[in-house]
Design an enzyme around this catalytic site. Structure first.
Site, mmCIF file in Angstrom:
data_model
loop_
_atom_site.group_PDB
_atom_site.id
_atom_site.type_symbol
_atom_site.label_atom_id
_atom_site.label_comp_id
_atom_site.label_asym_id
_atom_site.label_seq_id
_atom_site.Cartn_x
_atom_site.Cartn_y
_atom_site.Cartn_z
ATOM 1 N N SER A 109 0.813 -1.218 0.000
ATOM 2 C CA SER A 109 0.000 0.000 0.000
ATOM 3 C C SER A 109 0.844 1.265 0.000
ATOM 4 O O SER A 109 0.564 2.217 -0.738
ATOM 5 C CB SER A 109 -0.933 -0.004 1.219
ATOM 6 O OG SER A 109 -1.802 -1.115 1.167
ATOM 7 N N GLY A 110 1.884 1.318 0.836
ATOM 8 C CA GLY A 110 2.713 2.514 0.939
ATOM 9 C C GLY A 110 3.533 2.753 -0.313
ATOM 10 O O GLY A 110 3.565 3.866 -0.849
ATOM 11 N N GLU B 54 8.545 -5.467 -7.244
ATOM 12 C CA GLU B 54 7.861 -6.293 -6.236
ATOM 13 C C GLU B 54 8.139 -7.760 -6.562
ATOM 14 O O GLU B 54 7.831 -8.226 -7.655
ATOM 15 C CB GLU B 54 6.354 -6.010 -6.236
ATOM 16 C CG GLU B 54 5.519 -6.965 -5.395
ATOM 17 C CD GLU B 54 5.993 -7.064 -3.943
ATOM 18 O OE1 GLU B 54 6.388 -8.171 -3.515
ATOM 19 O OE2 GLU B 54 5.968 -6.025 -3.256
ATOM 20 N N CYS C 151 -1.313 -6.014 3.479
ATOM 21 C CA CYS C 151 -2.694 -5.604 3.741
ATOM 22 C C CYS C 151 -3.683 -6.280 2.808
ATOM 23 O O CYS C 151 -4.661 -6.878 3.239
ATOM 24 C CB CYS C 151 -2.823 -4.088 3.629
ATOM 25 S SG CYS C 151 -4.492 -3.504 3.925
ATOM 26 N N CYS D 218 -5.071 -7.214 6.297
ATOM 27 C CA CYS D 218 -6.344 -6.550 6.617
ATOM 28 C C CYS D 218 -7.521 -7.020 5.778
ATOM 29 O O CYS D 218 -8.604 -7.278 6.310
ATOM 30 C CB CYS D 218 -6.224 -5.037 6.425
ATOM 31 S SG CYS D 218 -4.601 -4.342 6.663
ATOM 32 N N LYS E 104 -8.461 -10.816 6.146
ATOM 33 C CA LYS E 104 -8.875 -10.952 7.554
ATOM 34 C C LYS E 104 -10.276 -10.396 7.755
ATOM 35 O O LYS E 104 -11.098 -11.004 8.446
ATOM 36 C CB LYS E 104 -7.879 -10.207 8.446
ATOM 37 C CG LYS E 104 -8.275 -10.160 9.909
ATOM 38 C CD LYS E 104 -7.459 -9.130 10.666
ATOM 39 C CE LYS E 104 -7.889 -7.717 10.331
ATOM 40 N NZ LYS E 104 -7.034 -6.697 10.995
ATOM 41 N N TYR F 237 -4.273 -3.006 -8.374
ATOM 42 C CA TYR F 237 -3.009 -2.361 -7.990
ATOM 43 C C TYR F 237 -2.063 -2.284 -9.187
ATOM 44 O O TYR F 237 -1.419 -1.255 -9.439
ATOM 45 C CB TYR F 237 -2.351 -3.117 -6.835
ATOM 46 C CG TYR F 237 -2.750 -2.593 -5.478
ATOM 47 C CD1 TYR F 237 -1.828 -1.950 -4.656
ATOM 48 C CD2 TYR F 237 -4.058 -2.728 -5.009
ATOM 49 C CE1 TYR F 237 -2.181 -1.453 -3.423
ATOM 50 C CE2 TYR F 237 -4.431 -2.231 -3.772
ATOM 51 C CZ TYR F 237 -3.492 -1.595 -2.988
ATOM 52 O OH TYR F 237 -3.856 -1.090 -1.766
ATOM 53 N N ALA G 142 14.309 -6.939 -5.410
ATOM 54 C CA ALA G 142 15.314 -5.888 -5.591
ATOM 55 C C ALA G 142 16.184 -5.758 -4.351
ATOM 56 O O ALA G 142 15.735 -6.003 -3.230
ATOM 57 C CB ALA G 142 14.624 -4.555 -5.870
ATOM 58 N N TYR H 8 -3.122 -7.739 18.776
ATOM 59 C CA TYR H 8 -4.387 -7.653 18.047
ATOM 60 C C TYR H 8 -4.524 -8.775 17.019
ATOM 61 O O TYR H 8 -5.633 -9.279 16.783
ATOM 62 C CB TYR H 8 -4.554 -6.269 17.404
ATOM 63 C CG TYR H 8 -3.724 -6.001 16.183
ATOM 64 C CD1 TYR H 8 -4.228 -6.242 14.903
ATOM 65 C CD2 TYR H 8 -2.433 -5.484 16.276
ATOM 66 C CE1 TYR H 8 -3.480 -5.995 13.776
ATOM 67 C CE2 TYR H 8 -1.678 -5.226 15.155
ATOM 68 C CZ TYR H 8 -2.208 -5.491 13.900
ATOM 69 O OH TYR H 8 -1.445 -5.251 12.783
ATOM 70 N N GLU I 158 -7.708 -11.153 17.196
ATOM 71 C CA GLU I 158 -8.626 -11.147 16.047
ATOM 72 C C GLU I 158 -8.838 -12.558 15.513
ATOM 73 O O GLU I 158 -9.973 -12.980 15.268
ATOM 74 C CB GLU I 158 -8.081 -10.235 14.940
ATOM 75 C CG GLU I 158 -8.208 -8.755 15.261
ATOM 76 C CD GLU I 158 -7.595 -7.853 14.221
ATOM 77 O OE1 GLU I 158 -7.975 -6.670 14.160
ATOM 78 O OE2 GLU I 158 -6.714 -8.315 13.450
ATOM 79 N N GLY J 255 4.656 -11.790 16.898
ATOM 80 C CA GLY J 255 5.457 -10.668 16.454
ATOM 81 C C GLY J 255 5.768 -10.706 14.978
ATOM 82 O O GLY J 255 5.602 -11.728 14.305
ATOM 83 N N THR K 246 -1.608 0.154 7.781
ATOM 84 C CA THR K 246 -1.680 0.477 6.354
ATOM 85 C C THR K 246 -1.902 1.964 6.070
ATOM 86 O O THR K 246 -1.163 2.560 5.280
ATOM 87 C CB THR K 246 -2.788 -0.357 5.686
ATOM 88 O OG1 THR K 246 -2.475 -1.741 5.840
ATOM 89 C CG2 THR K 246 -2.927 -0.025 4.211
ATOM 90 N N ALA L 268 -8.582 0.432 14.819
ATOM 91 C CA ALA L 268 -9.599 -0.543 15.229
ATOM 92 C C ALA L 268 -8.972 -1.918 15.368
ATOM 93 O O ALA L 268 -8.011 -2.251 14.672
ATOM 94 C CB ALA L 268 -10.730 -0.587 14.202
ATOM 95 N N HIS M 131 -30.448 9.208 18.244
ATOM 96 C CA HIS M 131 -31.135 8.209 19.074
ATOM 97 C C HIS M 131 -32.070 7.354 18.222
ATOM 98 O O HIS M 131 -32.697 7.860 17.306
ATOM 99 C CB HIS M 131 -31.949 8.949 20.144
ATOM 100 C CG HIS M 131 -32.648 8.029 21.098
ATOM 101 N ND1 HIS M 131 -31.982 7.320 22.061
ATOM 102 C CD2 HIS M 131 -33.959 7.702 21.206
ATOM 103 C CE1 HIS M 131 -32.863 6.597 22.745
ATOM 104 N NE2 HIS M 131 -34.063 6.814 22.238
ATOM 105 N N GLU N 227 -24.480 7.221 20.661
ATOM 106 C CA GLU N 227 -24.976 8.459 21.280
ATOM 107 C C GLU N 227 -24.422 8.650 22.692
ATOM 108 O O GLU N 227 -24.333 9.768 23.193
ATOM 109 C CB GLU N 227 -26.504 8.481 21.315
ATOM 110 C CG GLU N 227 -27.156 7.474 22.254
ATOM 111 C CD GLU N 227 -28.679 7.559 22.224
ATOM 112 O OE1 GLU N 227 -29.210 8.597 22.643
ATOM 113 O OE2 GLU N 227 -29.314 6.590 21.778
#
Length: 451
Positions: free
Chosen positions: A14-15, A34, A42, A47, A50, A98, A114, A177, A181, A261, A310, A340, A434, A439
């Site tokens: 993504s970056g 790549e 991601c 992400c 998942k 992509y 590379a 996480y 998850e 990790g 991401t 999140a 409401h 709220e």
């Protein structure tokens, strides 16, 4: 010196893709290499798949709720191969998007691994070599297994999306996480889930009250969570793997999954030989502008091990282009990042935890926990949490923490207010919507405690 390219990006996640596209839009001659699949962690093994699994895992409870709401429905068995096939078809589609975005932006792509030959030269696994005025490393990270006997037979997060079949039972080791998850996901898909975490409570670094509620709800939903527990060794056994743990038990699990990790992807890239400084864990050390110790080499995303998310990698990529190609030096902003955790229930958080805030200054805490009406009507005992941490001196909301269904959706908008420096009185002046769970964020009038 005439270079082959103005910018050579290593890594098609993504970056890297965002930086390449935005730079190319400025008329910069850009290439990107790549060695695996475009989209990176991601899109391909993080992400996105998942979240598909999160959606899939929620349907058994949704079916139970539907019955309580008067519908005659039932959940049959979960067809993992059918779901997996559809998921990978979607991932293939996203990868192609992509590739197309890069092509349409005028970026030259190389399907190759590379490495740096020097500060301005990139060598590809195809044998080709190119020079570039600037090199951007965006190679991300990878999950790692601990160095214990038998660990080579265990799974990591990358493997979950490729399983031929769902195991009957699984031991998940870790309390971050990713571990939590997948514990919720696999539990929802009908796997018997046991989770070991060596710490006193899961989700270290998040607000204590929020992570405590998540742990309670995970246990209530059927995850066999053992805190203060770690694995000693493991080995093949009939039916899976026999695991010895620090709590004195020895048990067989169908699969063992390490979520303990991730390490930056910097091995065998020629970085140190080119003069790029690496940290203790192999991360590329950068300044506030993502520049390394070699002026022509920059790095963004998980490979720098700053904030491994991401959207952060994407923002780092855009700040890099502003700095290097638009003449607008833009430091990376890592303050007040909403995030999140897609456990069940979800966690949404932005800003400081109560613990971190009270170490910094006197605070007020506004908090409420209750059974949401949708679940309560269906006879569920699960609770949600809404929490604001407020500075006594400035009245600014220093932290907002939500544990609830769709907390990720809620925290995105709460994050705008907190990033703008909203005060508790700004929240109070906002009219409630409401009846909603969210709220409560604007209706809590009295602090539950000060610190």
């Amino acid at each position: 010196m005439e270079f082959d390219y103005d910018l050579f990006v290593i890594g098609g996640g993504s970056g890297g893709v965002r930086a390449a596209r935005v730079a190319a839009a400025e008329g910069v001659r850009v290439a990107l290499a790549e060695g695996d699949r475009y989209g990176g962690t991601c899109v391909i093994r993080g992400c996105v798949p998942k979240k598909f699994m999160v959606f899939a895992s929620g349907y058994p409870e949704a079916m139970k709720d539907a019955q309580e709401y008067g519908w005659t429905v039932h959940a049959g068995g979960f067809d993992w191969p059918r779901f997996r096939s559809k998921m990978h078809t979607e991932l293939d589609r996203l990868e192609e998007i992509y590739r197309s975005m890069l092509k349409n932006s005028g970026v030259v792509s190389y399907d190759a691994r590379a490495r740096l030959s020097d500060a301005h030269t990139v060598a590809l696994s195809t044998g080709e070599s190119f020079t570039a005025k600037h090199i951007l490393v965006a190679t991300g990270g990878r999950p790692v297994k601990p160095d214990i006997p038998g660990a080579e037979g265990a799974l990591v997060s990358d493997d979950i999306f490729l399983l031929d079949e769902m195991p009957k039972s699984i031991l998940i080791i870790g309390g971050g996480y990713i571990a939590c998850e997948f514990a919720c996901i696999l539990n929802g898909l009908g796997v018997e889930v046991t989770q070991y975490y060596r710490g006193a409570q899961i989700l270290r670094g998040f607000d204590d009250e929020a992570r405590g509620l998540v742990a309670e709800e995970m246990k209530a939903s059927g995850v066999d969570l053992h805190l203060g527990t770690n694995i000693i060794d493991m080995g093949p056994a009939e039916g899976g793997y026999r695991v010895k743990s620090t709590n004195g038990t020895e048990k067989v699990f169908g699969q063992v999954f390490f979520a303990t990790g991730r390490n930056p992807n910097t091995a065998d890239m020629g970085l140190e030989e080119a003069g790029v400084s690496l940290g203790r864990h192999g991360q590329i050390e950068v300044d506030n502008y993502s520049q390394t110790s070699v002026p022509s080499v920059y790095a963004i995303g998980d490979v720098t091990d700053r904030v491994n998310l991401t959207p952060v990698a994407i923002r780092e990529g855009m700040a890099f282009v502003e700095t290097v190609f638009k003449g607008n030096p833009t430091p990376v902003d890592h303050e007040l990042i909403p995030t999140a955790i897609f456990t069940q229930p979800e966690v949404g958080t932005v800003g400081l935890s109560e613990e971190d805030a009270r170490d910094q200054e006197p605070i007020e805490v506004y908090c409420t926990s209750f059974k949401p009406m949708q679940g309560a009507f269906a006879g569920r005992s699960s609770r949600v949490l809404m929490k604001l941490v407020v500075s006594q001196a400035t009245r600014k909301v220093l932290g907002c923490h939500i544990v609830a269904p769709n907390a990720g959706e809620i925290i995105q908008l709460a994050g705008v207010a907190v990033k703008m420096g909203a005060t508790k009185e700004d929240f109070d002046r906002t009219c409630a919507v409401h009846p909603t769970i969210s709220e409560e964020i604007v209706t809590m009038k009295t602090p539950v405690r000060t610190a």
